[in-house]
Design a protein around this motif. Structure first.
Motif, PDB file in Angstrom:
ATOM      1  N   SER A  64      12.783  -3.918 -16.169  1.00  0.00           N
ATOM      2  CA  SER A  64      13.247  -2.700 -16.827  1.00  0.00           C
ATOM      3  C   SER A  64      13.107  -1.478 -15.928  1.00  0.00           C
ATOM      4  CB  SER A  64      12.474  -2.468 -18.134  1.00  0.00           C
ATOM      5  OG  SER A  64      11.101  -2.237 -17.870  1.00  0.00           O
ATOM      6  N   LEU A  65      12.203  -1.537 -14.943  1.00  0.00           N
ATOM      7  CA  LEU A  65      12.032  -0.423 -14.009  1.00  0.00           C
ATOM      8  C   LEU A  65      13.309  -0.156 -13.217  1.00  0.00           C
ATOM      9  CD1 LEU A  65       8.500  -1.255 -12.534  1.00  0.00           C
ATOM     10  CD2 LEU A  65       9.053   0.657 -14.052  1.00  0.00           C
ATOM     11  N   GLY A  66      14.064  -1.209 -12.936  1.00  0.00           N
ATOM     12  CA  GLY A  66      15.228  -1.062 -12.066  1.00  0.00           C
ATOM     13  C   GLY A  66      16.575  -1.270 -12.719  1.00  0.00           C
ATOM     14  N   LEU A  67      16.603  -1.707 -13.985  1.00  0.00           N
ATOM     15  CA  LEU A  67      17.889  -2.036 -14.607  1.00  0.00           C
ATOM     16  C   LEU A  67      18.858  -0.856 -14.686  1.00  0.00           C
ATOM     17  CD1 LEU A  67      16.987  -4.687 -17.320  1.00  0.00           C
ATOM     18  CD2 LEU A  67      18.838  -4.862 -15.644  1.00  0.00           C
ATOM     19  N   PRO A  68      18.425   0.343 -15.095  1.00  0.00           N
ATOM     20  CA  PRO A  68      19.390   1.456 -15.111  1.00  0.00           C
ATOM     21  C   PRO A  68      19.962   1.756 -13.717  1.00  0.00           C
ATOM     22  CG  PRO A  68      17.436   2.010 -16.394  1.00  0.00           C
ATOM     23  CD  PRO A  68      17.117   0.748 -15.644  1.00  0.00           C
ATOM     24  N   ILE A  69      19.115   1.696 -12.694  1.00  0.00           N
ATOM     25  CA  ILE A  69      19.588   1.956 -11.327  1.00  0.00           C
ATOM     26  C   ILE A  69      20.519   0.836 -10.877  1.00  0.00           C
ATOM     27  CG2 ILE A  69      18.889   2.385  -8.937  1.00  0.00           C
ATOM     28  CD1 ILE A  69      16.162   3.336 -10.081  1.00  0.00           C
ATOM     29  N   CYS A 130      12.942   4.688 -16.659  1.00  0.00           N
ATOM     30  CA  CYS A 130      11.593   4.967 -17.167  1.00  0.00           C
ATOM     31  C   CYS A 130      10.569   4.219 -16.311  1.00  0.00           C
ATOM     32  CB  CYS A 130      11.449   4.517 -18.624  1.00  0.00           C
ATOM     33  SG  CYS A 130      12.530   5.409 -19.762  1.00  0.00           S
ATOM     34  N   GLY A 131       9.405   4.814 -16.124  1.00  0.00           N
ATOM     35  CA  GLY A 131       8.329   4.143 -15.415  1.00  0.00           C
ATOM     36  C   GLY A 131       8.368   4.300 -13.910  1.00  0.00           C
ATOM     37  N   VAL A 132       9.331   5.071 -13.405  1.00  0.00           N
ATOM     38  CA  VAL A 132       9.430   5.343 -11.966  1.00  0.00           C
ATOM     39  C   VAL A 132       9.108   6.821 -11.774  1.00  0.00           C
ATOM     40  CG1 VAL A 132      10.933   5.367  -9.938  1.00  0.00           C
ATOM     41  CG2 VAL A 132      11.176   3.548 -11.646  1.00  0.00           C
ATOM     42  N   SER A 133       8.200   7.131 -10.861  1.00  0.00           N
ATOM     43  CA  SER A 133       7.762   8.515 -10.671  1.00  0.00           C
ATOM     44  C   SER A 133       8.907   9.418 -10.250  1.00  0.00           C
ATOM     45  CB  SER A 133       6.644   8.580  -9.632  1.00  0.00           C
ATOM     46  OG  SER A 133       7.166   8.344  -8.338  1.00  0.00           O
ATOM     47  N   SER A 134       8.777  10.717 -10.559  1.00  0.00           N
ATOM     48  CA  SER A 134       9.832  11.672 -10.206  1.00  0.00           C
ATOM     49  C   SER A 134      10.028  11.751  -8.691  1.00  0.00           C
ATOM     50  CB  SER A 134       9.502  13.057 -10.764  1.00  0.00           C
ATOM     51  OG  SER A 134       8.241  13.496 -10.314  1.00  0.00           O
ATOM     52  N   LYS A 136       9.635   9.299  -6.496  1.00  0.00           N
ATOM     53  CA  LYS A 136      10.429   8.126  -6.105  1.00  0.00           C
ATOM     54  C   LYS A 136      11.879   8.284  -6.544  1.00  0.00           C
ATOM     55  CE  LYS A 136       6.810   4.561  -6.083  1.00  0.00           C
ATOM     56  NZ  LYS A 136       6.314   3.336  -6.758  1.00  0.00           N
ATOM     57  N   LEU A 137      12.075   8.823  -7.749  1.00  0.00           N
ATOM     58  CA  LEU A 137      13.428   8.958  -8.289  1.00  0.00           C
ATOM     59  C   LEU A 137      14.260   9.928  -7.455  1.00  0.00           C
ATOM     60  CD1 LEU A 137      14.686   7.465 -10.606  1.00  0.00           C
ATOM     61  CD2 LEU A 137      14.187   9.404 -12.109  1.00  0.00           C
ATOM     62  N   ILE A 138      13.659  11.011  -7.004  1.00  0.00           N
ATOM     63  CA  ILE A 138      14.361  11.962  -6.137  1.00  0.00           C
ATOM     64  C   ILE A 138      14.763  11.283  -4.828  1.00  0.00           C
ATOM     65  CG2 ILE A 138      14.044  14.037  -4.721  1.00  0.00           C
ATOM     66  CD1 ILE A 138      12.321  15.136  -7.061  1.00  0.00           C
ATOM     67  N   LYS A 139      13.839  10.497  -4.267  1.00  0.00           N
ATOM     68  CA  LYS A 139      14.132   9.760  -3.034  1.00  0.00           C
ATOM     69  C   LYS A 139      15.268   8.766  -3.246  1.00  0.00           C
ATOM     70  CE  LYS A 139      11.685   7.266   0.647  1.00  0.00           C
ATOM     71  NZ  LYS A 139      10.376   6.715   1.075  1.00  0.00           N
ATOM     72  N   ILE A 140      15.251   8.083  -4.385  1.00  0.00           N
ATOM     73  CA  ILE A 140      16.279   7.082  -4.710  1.00  0.00           C
ATOM     74  C   ILE A 140      17.637   7.749  -4.899  1.00  0.00           C
ATOM     75  CG2 ILE A 140      17.051   5.534  -6.570  1.00  0.00           C
ATOM     76  CD1 ILE A 140      14.013   4.744  -6.845  1.00  0.00           C
ATOM     77  N   ILE A 141      17.679   8.871  -5.611  1.00  0.00           N
ATOM     78  CA  ILE A 141      18.940   9.583  -5.838  1.00  0.00           C
ATOM     79  C   ILE A 141      19.533  10.060  -4.500  1.00  0.00           C
ATOM     80  CG2 ILE A 141      19.977  11.670  -6.836  1.00  0.00           C
ATOM     81  CD1 ILE A 141      17.911  11.313  -9.166  1.00  0.00           C
ATOM     82  N   GLY A 142      18.673  10.567  -3.625  1.00  0.00           N
ATOM     83  CA  GLY A 142      19.142  10.977  -2.299  1.00  0.00           C
ATOM     84  C   GLY A 142      19.719   9.815  -1.519  1.00  0.00           C
ATOM     85  N   MET A 143      19.059   8.664  -1.611  1.00  0.00           N
ATOM     86  CA  MET A 143      19.528   7.472  -0.901  1.00  0.00           C
ATOM     87  C   MET A 143      20.868   6.992  -1.455  1.00  0.00           C
ATOM     88  SD  MET A 143      17.498   3.879  -0.327  1.00  0.00           S
ATOM     89  CE  MET A 143      16.298   4.626   0.778  1.00  0.00           C
ATOM     90  N   ILE A 144      21.016   7.016  -2.772  1.00  0.00           N
ATOM     91  CA  ILE A 144      22.280   6.604  -3.388  1.00  0.00           C
ATOM     92  C   ILE A 144      23.420   7.484  -2.891  1.00  0.00           C
ATOM     93  CG2 ILE A 144      23.586   6.446  -5.554  1.00  0.00           C
ATOM     94  CD1 ILE A 144      20.922   5.731  -6.962  1.00  0.00           C
ATOM     95  N   GLU A 190      16.583  -1.678  -0.665  1.00  0.00           N
ATOM     96  CA  GLU A 190      15.686  -0.597  -0.270  1.00  0.00           C
ATOM     97  C   GLU A 190      15.135   0.142  -1.491  1.00  0.00           C
ATOM     98  OE1 GLU A 190      16.480   1.796   3.181  1.00  0.00           O
ATOM     99  OE2 GLU A 190      18.203   0.548   3.690  1.00  0.00           O
ATOM    100  N   ILE A 191      15.955   0.314  -2.522  1.00  0.00           N
ATOM    101  CA  ILE A 191      15.469   0.953  -3.746  1.00  0.00           C
ATOM    102  C   ILE A 191      14.380   0.106  -4.389  1.00  0.00           C
ATOM    103  CG2 ILE A 191      16.094   1.534  -6.131  1.00  0.00           C
ATOM    104  CD1 ILE A 191      18.773   2.545  -5.030  1.00  0.00           C
ATOM    105  N   GLY A 192      14.601  -1.207  -4.420  1.00  0.00           N
ATOM    106  CA  GLY A 192      13.571  -2.111  -4.954  1.00  0.00           C
ATOM    107  C   GLY A 192      12.271  -1.991  -4.185  1.00  0.00           C
ATOM    108  N   ALA A 193      12.374  -1.871  -2.863  1.00  0.00           N
ATOM    109  CA  ALA A 193      11.184  -1.729  -2.019  1.00  0.00           C
ATOM    110  C   ALA A 193      10.454  -0.417  -2.305  1.00  0.00           C
ATOM    111  CB  ALA A 193      11.580  -1.814  -0.544  1.00  0.00           C
ATOM    112  N   ILE A 194      11.211   0.628  -2.580  1.00  0.00           N
ATOM    113  CA  ILE A 194      10.606   1.924  -2.912  1.00  0.00           C
ATOM    114  C   ILE A 194       9.876   1.838  -4.253  1.00  0.00           C
ATOM    115  CG2 ILE A 194      11.129   4.312  -3.591  1.00  0.00           C
ATOM    116  CD1 ILE A 194      13.449   4.199  -1.517  1.00  0.00           C
ATOM    117  N   ILE A 195      10.529   1.275  -5.247  1.00  0.00           N
ATOM    118  CA  ILE A 195       9.916   1.155  -6.576  1.00  0.00           C
ATOM    119  C   ILE A 195       8.623   0.339  -6.507  1.00  0.00           C
ATOM    120  CG2 ILE A 195      10.198   0.139  -8.892  1.00  0.00           C
ATOM    121  CD1 ILE A 195      13.196   0.806  -8.680  1.00  0.00           C
ATOM    122  N   CYS A 196       8.639  -0.720  -5.677  1.00  0.00           N
ATOM    123  CA  CYS A 196       7.511  -1.659  -5.624  1.00  0.00           C
ATOM    124  C   CYS A 196       6.447  -1.294  -4.588  1.00  0.00           C
ATOM    125  CB  CYS A 196       8.040  -3.064  -5.353  1.00  0.00           C
ATOM    126  SG  CYS A 196       9.113  -3.695  -6.658  1.00  0.00           S
TER     127      CYS A 196
END
Length: 295
Positions: A64-69, A130-134, A136-144, A190-196
């Motif tokens: 569930s941590l990664g399903l929306p992404i 949900c459950g991913v820190s802000s 990390k989320l900012i980093k992920i959005i930038g990467m996307i 890479e997003i999975g690696a960031i989350i984990c």
């Protein structure tokens, strides 16, 4: 391989269920809402979102941590296909055995449907994760945005267009493949690696794996464009030849292209040697699947 195909089917069903959940919230304008669902839910392997879920499984994290992404990445991939199929680009009538979005809804409508898929994907990342820190989320959005934009998929697509009806060197072809196709395959890994919270060594290993399978995937596509079957790949073969595109087969021939494909698949497996063997079985099977797929 049969067990792995069943695994892919299960993952695809989970991803599609979540895609429907998010897209069914959209109702108006009707043609945009319907077109978005048509474009995303018309088949597909769901390779990219599955890769993100595989990394979460590797680290024994909740999916569930990664399903929306994962859903957002699939929507971005689908938007790129909608625009790729337009008359101004590849001018394709069929995608996955069905009419392309512009053939189904109209050309102007397809442009807006693609735009909507891209922009709405960011809403899903920010509103549903949900459950991913802000941080990390900012980093992920930038990467996307980077990997889907001028320094990734869009950049690769532009050079691909400029290279039509030309014999381009291998370095240019590599740039096209690494960006047009490869960046959106690297992205979920890479997003999975960031989350984990992967270590630097683990991150590099996963990154290398994704680079190898990304290029392998595109070389296999080049091969299928020559020897594929419409019934299996869902679109006419020979479009690369018609557009006079430089491909691995046009540069190296079919035998050498198959050899390079095989080497990339083996390299992808070796890159994950730092992980316990029983933890990476799905990654190994996925690499093999890319080499033998028929669609």
């Amino acid at each position: 391989m049969k067990m792995f195909k069943n695994y892919l089917k299960t993952q695809r069903e989970l991803i599609d269920l979540n895609i429907e959940c998010y897209l069914n919230k959209l109702e108006y304008p009707n043609v945009i809402a319907e077109g978005m669902r048509y474009s995303v839910l018309n088949g597909g392997k769901r390779l990219r979102p599955t890769l993100l879920l595989m990394v979460l499984e590797l680290y024994e994290r909740d999916l569930s941590l990664g399903l929306p992404i994962a859903v957002a990445i699939e929507m971005i991939h689908s938007y790129s296909l909608v625009h790729d199929d337009l008359p101004a680009l590849d001018n394709d009538d069929y995608r996955r055995g069905k009419l392309t979005t512009h053939k189904k809804f109209g050309e102007a409508e397809a442009i807006l449907i693609g735009d909507a898929l891209l922009t709405h994907s960011f809403s899903i990342v920010t509103d549903e994760t949900c459950g991913v820190s802000s941080d990390k989320l900012i980093k992920i959005i930038g990467m996307i945005s980077r990997y889907a934009g001028i320094n990734g998929m869009i950049g690769g697509q532009m050079i691909d267009i400029e290279s039509e009806k030309k014999k381009v060197p291998l370095e240019t072809l590599k740039y096209i493949h690494e960006n047009k196709t490869g960046k959106l395959i690297k992205l979920p890994v890479e997003i999975g690696a960031i989350i984990c919270d992967a270590t630097k060594e683990e991150y590099k290993a996963l990154e290398r794996y994704s680079e190898c399978i990304g290029l392998a995937f595109q070389i296999k596509d080049d091969i299928l464009d020559i020897e594929g079957d419409f019934q299996k790949i869902g679109k006419p073969v020979g479009s690369d030849l018609e557009l006079e595109k430089t491909t691995y087969p046009s540069l190296f021939g079919m035998d050498k292209s198959r050899e390079i494909l095989k080497e990339l698949i083996e390299d992808s497996k070796k890159s994950l040697s730092i992980f316990p063997k029983d933890k990476i079985q799905k990654f190994i099977e996925l690499a093999d699947y890319i080499g033998i797929r028929e669609s």
